[in-house]
Write a protein that holds these residues in place. Structure first.
Motif, PDB file in Angstrom:
ATOM      1  N   LEU A  27       0.852  -1.184   0.000  1.00 19.81           N
ATOM      2  CA  LEU A  27       0.000   0.000   0.000  1.00 19.81           C
ATOM      3  C   LEU A  27       0.889   1.236   0.000  1.00 19.81           C
ATOM      4  CD1 LEU A  27      -2.664   1.515   0.221  1.00 19.81           C
ATOM      5  CD2 LEU A  27      -2.649   1.065   2.689  1.00 19.81           C
ATOM      6  N   LEU A  28       0.785   2.029  -1.069  1.00 26.59           N
ATOM      7  CA  LEU A  28       1.585   3.247  -1.191  1.00 26.59           C
ATOM      8  C   LEU A  28       0.694   4.474  -1.008  1.00 26.59           C
ATOM      9  CD1 LEU A  28       4.000   2.782  -4.241  1.00 26.59           C
ATOM     10  CD2 LEU A  28       4.608   2.940  -1.822  1.00 26.59           C
ATOM     11  N   ILE A  29       1.045   5.326  -0.076  1.00 21.48           N
ATOM     12  CA  ILE A  29       0.326   6.580   0.140  1.00 21.48           C
ATOM     13  C   ILE A  29       1.152   7.705  -0.482  1.00 21.48           C
ATOM     14  CG2 ILE A  29      -0.676   8.155   1.832  1.00 21.48           C
ATOM     15  CD1 ILE A  29      -1.962   5.394   1.862  1.00 21.48           C
ATOM     16  N   PRO A  30       0.648   8.372  -1.533  1.00 16.55           N
ATOM     17  CA  PRO A  30       1.419   9.460  -2.152  1.00 16.55           C
ATOM     18  C   PRO A  30       1.644  10.603  -1.169  1.00 16.55           C
ATOM     19  CG  PRO A  30      -0.386   8.746  -3.570  1.00 16.55           C
ATOM     20  CD  PRO A  30      -0.619   8.116  -2.228  1.00 16.55           C
ATOM     21  N   GLY A  31       2.898  11.010  -1.017  1.00 14.20           N
ATOM     22  CA  GLY A  31       3.168  12.066  -0.047  1.00 14.20           C
ATOM     23  C   GLY A  31       4.442  12.836  -0.313  1.00 14.20           C
ATOM     24  N   MET A  32       4.575  13.918   0.411  1.00 11.87           N
ATOM     25  CA  MET A  32       5.786  14.721   0.420  1.00 11.87           C
ATOM     26  C   MET A  32       5.802  15.531   1.709  1.00 11.87           C
ATOM     27  SD  MET A  32       4.645  17.400  -2.608  1.00 11.87           S
ATOM     28  CE  MET A  32       6.155  18.328  -2.582  1.00 11.87           C
ATOM     29  N   GLU A  33       6.988  15.921   2.146  1.00 12.17           N
ATOM     30  CA  GLU A  33       7.136  16.748   3.348  1.00 12.17           C
ATOM     31  C   GLU A  33       7.650  18.113   2.906  1.00 12.17           C
ATOM     32  OE1 GLU A  33       9.155  16.609   7.819  1.00 12.17           O
ATOM     33  OE2 GLU A  33       9.988  15.363   6.227  1.00 12.17           O
ATOM     34  N   VAL A  34       6.836  19.132   3.113  1.00 11.85           N
ATOM     35  CA  VAL A  34       7.193  20.475   2.650  1.00 11.85           C
ATOM     36  C   VAL A  34       7.624  21.326   3.836  1.00 11.85           C
ATOM     37  CG1 VAL A  34       6.415  22.511   1.396  1.00 11.85           C
ATOM     38  CG2 VAL A  34       5.545  20.252   0.752  1.00 11.85           C
ATOM     39  N   SER A  35       8.718  22.029   3.655  1.00  7.97           N
ATOM     40  CA  SER A  35       9.269  22.879   4.715  1.00  7.97           C
ATOM     41  C   SER A  35       8.849  24.326   4.486  1.00  7.97           C
ATOM     42  CB  SER A  35      10.801  22.789   4.732  1.00  7.97           C
ATOM     43  OG  SER A  35      11.214  21.446   4.855  1.00  7.97           O
ATOM     44  N   ALA A  36       8.193  24.915   5.465  1.00  8.45           N
ATOM     45  CA  ALA A  36       7.754  26.304   5.363  1.00  8.45           C
ATOM     46  C   ALA A  36       8.907  27.263   5.648  1.00  8.45           C
ATOM     47  CB  ALA A  36       6.604  26.569   6.331  1.00  8.45           C
ATOM     48  N   ILE A  77      -1.643  10.488  -7.425  1.00  8.95           N
ATOM     49  CA  ILE A  77      -0.316  10.955  -7.831  1.00  8.95           C
ATOM     50  C   ILE A  77      -0.390  12.182  -8.745  1.00  8.95           C
ATOM     51  CG2 ILE A  77       1.664  10.367  -9.286  1.00  8.95           C
ATOM     52  CD1 ILE A  77       2.099   9.148  -6.673  1.00  8.95           C
ATOM     53  N   PRO A  78      -1.232  12.205  -9.787  1.00  7.46           N
ATOM     54  CA  PRO A  78      -1.267  13.376 -10.677  1.00  7.46           C
ATOM     55  C   PRO A  78      -1.576  14.682  -9.939  1.00  7.46           C
ATOM     56  CG  PRO A  78      -2.389  11.534 -11.717  1.00  7.46           C
ATOM     57  CD  PRO A  78      -2.131  11.134 -10.282  1.00  7.46           C
ATOM     58  N   GLU A  79      -2.457  14.615  -8.940  1.00  5.35           N
ATOM     59  CA  GLU A  79      -2.784  15.836  -8.204  1.00  5.35           C
ATOM     60  C   GLU A  79      -1.598  16.295  -7.365  1.00  5.35           C
ATOM     61  OE1 GLU A  79      -6.570  17.855  -5.968  1.00  5.35           O
ATOM     62  OE2 GLU A  79      -6.410  15.673  -5.938  1.00  5.35           O
ATOM     63  N   MET A  80      -0.850  15.353  -6.803  1.00  5.07           N
ATOM     64  CA  MET A  80       0.345  15.710  -6.047  1.00  5.07           C
ATOM     65  C   MET A  80       1.381  16.374  -6.945  1.00  5.07           C
ATOM     66  SD  MET A  80       2.821  13.341  -3.643  1.00  5.07           S
ATOM     67  CE  MET A  80       3.226  12.201  -4.966  1.00  5.07           C
ATOM     68  N   VAL A  81       1.573  15.826  -8.129  1.00  7.25           N
ATOM     69  CA  VAL A  81       2.536  16.394  -9.075  1.00  7.25           C
ATOM     70  C   VAL A  81       2.090  17.790  -9.510  1.00  7.25           C
ATOM     71  CG1 VAL A  81       3.550  16.137 -11.369  1.00  7.25           C
ATOM     72  CG2 VAL A  81       3.331  14.146  -9.865  1.00  7.25           C
ATOM     73  N   ASP A  82       0.800  17.954  -9.743  1.00  7.96           N
ATOM     74  CA  ASP A  82       0.277  19.266 -10.133  1.00  7.96           C
ATOM     75  C   ASP A  82       0.495  20.283  -9.022  1.00  7.96           C
ATOM     76  OD1 ASP A  82      -1.426  20.919 -12.029  1.00  7.96           O
ATOM     77  OD2 ASP A  82      -2.611  21.071 -10.196  1.00  7.96           O
ATOM     78  N   PHE A  83       0.235  19.894  -7.784  1.00  6.32           N
ATOM     79  CA  PHE A  83       0.470  20.780  -6.639  1.00  6.32           C
ATOM     80  C   PHE A  83       1.943  21.194  -6.591  1.00  6.32           C
ATOM     81  CE2 PHE A  83       2.134  20.994  -2.279  1.00  6.32           C
ATOM     82  CZ  PHE A  83       1.466  22.111  -1.811  1.00  6.32           C
ATOM     83  N   TYR A  84       2.824  20.235  -6.752  1.00  5.33           N
ATOM     84  CA  TYR A  84       4.258  20.527  -6.709  1.00  5.33           C
ATOM     85  C   TYR A  84       4.657  21.526  -7.798  1.00  5.33           C
ATOM     86  CZ  TYR A  84       9.241  19.899  -7.495  1.00  5.33           C
ATOM     87  OH  TYR A  84      10.577  20.125  -7.705  1.00  5.33           O
ATOM     88  N   LYS A  85       4.216  21.270  -9.006  1.00  4.66           N
ATOM     89  CA  LYS A  85       4.624  22.131 -10.123  1.00  4.66           C
ATOM     90  C   LYS A  85       4.052  23.537 -10.002  1.00  4.66           C
ATOM     91  CE  LYS A  85       5.529  18.584 -13.597  1.00  4.66           C
ATOM     92  NZ  LYS A  85       6.957  18.978 -13.671  1.00  4.66           N
ATOM     93  N   ARG A  86       2.843  23.662  -9.489  1.00  4.50           N
ATOM     94  CA  ARG A  86       2.205  24.969  -9.388  1.00  4.50           C
ATOM     95  C   ARG A  86       2.620  25.752  -8.131  1.00  4.50           C
ATOM     96  NH1 ARG A  86      -2.429  25.831 -12.603  1.00  4.50           N
ATOM     97  NH2 ARG A  86      -3.038  24.031 -13.853  1.00  4.50           N
ATOM     98  N   GLU A  87       2.839  25.040  -7.030  1.00  2.00           N
ATOM     99  CA  GLU A  87       2.995  25.723  -5.749  1.00  2.00           C
ATOM    100  C   GLU A  87       4.394  25.634  -5.130  1.00  2.00           C
ATOM    101  OE1 GLU A  87       0.531  27.494  -4.883  1.00  2.00           O
ATOM    102  OE2 GLU A  87      -1.130  26.606  -6.033  1.00  2.00           O
ATOM    103  N   THR A  95       4.106  29.144   6.610  1.00  2.00           N
ATOM    104  CA  THR A  95       3.178  28.090   7.030  1.00  2.00           C
ATOM    105  C   THR A  95       1.754  28.404   6.582  1.00  2.00           C
ATOM    106  OG1 THR A  95       4.533  27.540   8.955  1.00  2.00           O
ATOM    107  CG2 THR A  95       2.220  26.886   9.032  1.00  2.00           C
ATOM    108  N   VAL A  96       1.329  29.633   6.797  1.00  3.32           N
ATOM    109  CA  VAL A  96      -0.030  30.038   6.415  1.00  3.32           C
ATOM    110  C   VAL A  96      -0.218  29.947   4.908  1.00  3.32           C
ATOM    111  CG1 VAL A  96      -1.673  31.959   6.365  1.00  3.32           C
ATOM    112  CG2 VAL A  96      -0.353  31.504   8.442  1.00  3.32           C
ATOM    113  N   ASP A  97       0.772  30.412   4.137  1.00  4.39           N
ATOM    114  CA  ASP A  97       0.685  30.335   2.673  1.00  4.39           C
ATOM    115  C   ASP A  97       0.593  28.886   2.205  1.00  4.39           C
ATOM    116  OD1 ASP A  97       0.836  33.083   2.400  1.00  4.39           O
ATOM    117  OD2 ASP A  97       3.005  33.103   2.092  1.00  4.39           O
ATOM    118  N   LEU A  98       1.393  28.032   2.829  1.00  7.18           N
ATOM    119  CA  LEU A  98       1.411  26.623   2.443  1.00  7.18           C
ATOM    120  C   LEU A  98       0.075  25.950   2.752  1.00  7.18           C
ATOM    121  CD1 LEU A  98       2.873  24.168   1.393  1.00  7.18           C
ATOM    122  CD2 LEU A  98       4.003  23.934   3.605  1.00  7.18           C
ATOM    123  N   LEU A  99      -0.493  26.284   3.902  1.00  8.13           N
ATOM    124  CA  LEU A  99      -1.800  25.722   4.255  1.00  8.13           C
ATOM    125  C   LEU A  99      -2.890  26.225   3.306  1.00  8.13           C
ATOM    126  CD1 LEU A  99      -1.542  25.938   8.142  1.00  8.13           C
ATOM    127  CD2 LEU A  99      -1.575  23.850   6.756  1.00  8.13           C
TER     128      LEU A  99
END
Length: 300
Positions: free
Chosen positions: A79-88, A101-111, A128-132
């Motif tokens: 079981l793979l849960i798509p994830g990433m840890e973002v540092s504010a 996965i596609p939505e995660m990749v889209d978030f990464y590329k846009r944000e 932190t607020v911007d990231l949330l």
């Protein structure tokens, strides 16, 4: 029910994976790093061991989805849960778990992609607020990673709230809290567990592993065997966490190993730590300035 100061669904003990699975639950290490960020572990090696141990995995590399994407392409039998840890920019680390996965990749590329610094594993330019706010536009689960750590650094949301660098309302933007993190001290994980209960947030836990020795020693358990159901179980507070933190020797060895990954980024990394710790420095100076209420003296 309470057990030694924490909820029964936060258990500080070695995960008995076979028993967990026979009881109808699926264990997943929800916080693991690979060589796509600041570890040396290869994705294939992590997946092979996860299958052998009978645990699922969320590859949550720093500020990049590429480790999780590589794992997904290998179509492993875990079981793979798509994830990433973002540092504010202001310090806290936020675990983001995506349903697809596609939505995660889209978030990464846009944000995220254009907001990474010269030390790509460390702080982005998003607060932190911007990231949330930016992540709220996506179908994902946001968890506060190691909310009271690490060491003197402002890498936890709860720590920043305690220091009044962030407002108390910040926690209401999260769906879950990491209640057991392998790199934290037991007392801080207990505080995180109590915080999750007080705020009515979901529970996740993971090793924050950087070596194969770490993988699977802390797991988040839920009944659902698919990504959507598993994440929904977390959000609806139907998960529990089992595991133990690393001992001091293992923590020291991991820290030494991590340092070698940051050597090429020494100068920008120092700059990030300096910027993130300036609130603490300013507070220290204010408290020792004549006339400040805590100095016990008045300005003349």
């Amino acid at each position: 029910m309470q057990n030694d100061g924490v909820l029964e669904n936060v258990r500080f003990e070695r995960p008995m994976v076979e028993h967990i699975r026979k009881s109808g639950f699926h264990p997943v290490d929800m916080h693991f790093h690979t060589n796509h960020s600041d570890a040396y572990t290869k994705v294939q090696s992590a997946l092979t061991l996860a299958k052998k141990k009978g645990v699922g995995l969320a590859i949550t590399d720093h500020n990049t989805p590429s480790g999780a994407v590589e794992a997904h392409r290998m179509r492993p039998e875990v079981l793979l849960i798509p994830g990433m840890e973002v540092s504010a920019d202001d310090g806290p680390h936020i675990l983001l778990y995506f349903y697809e996965i596609p939505e995660m990749v889209d978030f990464y590329k846009r944000e995220i992609e254009r907001r990474k610094g010269k030390s790509s594993y460390m702080a982005t330019s998003l607060s932190t607020v911007d990231l949330l706010e930016s992540s709220a536009r996506y179908n994902c689960v946001r968890a506060a990673a190691h909310p009271y750590g690490y060491l003197i650094f402002n890498k936890g949301v709860a720590k920043c709230i305690e220091k009044q660098y962030l407002g108390e309302e910040t926690l209401s933007r999260f769906e879950a809290i990491e209640v057991i993190n392998g790199g934290m001290r037991r007392n801080l994980n207990r505080k995180a567990s109590d915080l999750a209960v007080r705020k009515g947030l979901g529970l996740v836990g993971g090793t924050d592993g950087h070596t194969l020795k770490d993988l699977g020693n802390i797991v988040t358990c839920a009944e659902s065997a698919d990504v959507e159901g598993f994440l929904n179980d977390v959000v609806h507070r139907q998960s529990f966490v089992v595991g133990r933190e690393k001992n001091l020797l293992d923590k020291s060895l991991t820290a030494a190993l991590l340092m070698t990954r940051y050597v090429p980024y020494t100068v920008p990394s120092i700059a990030v730590h300096y910027r993130q710790n300036m609130p603490r420095v300013r507070r220290f100076v204010r408290r020792r300035t004549p006339g400040h209420p805590k100095t016990g003296t008045k300005a003349k």
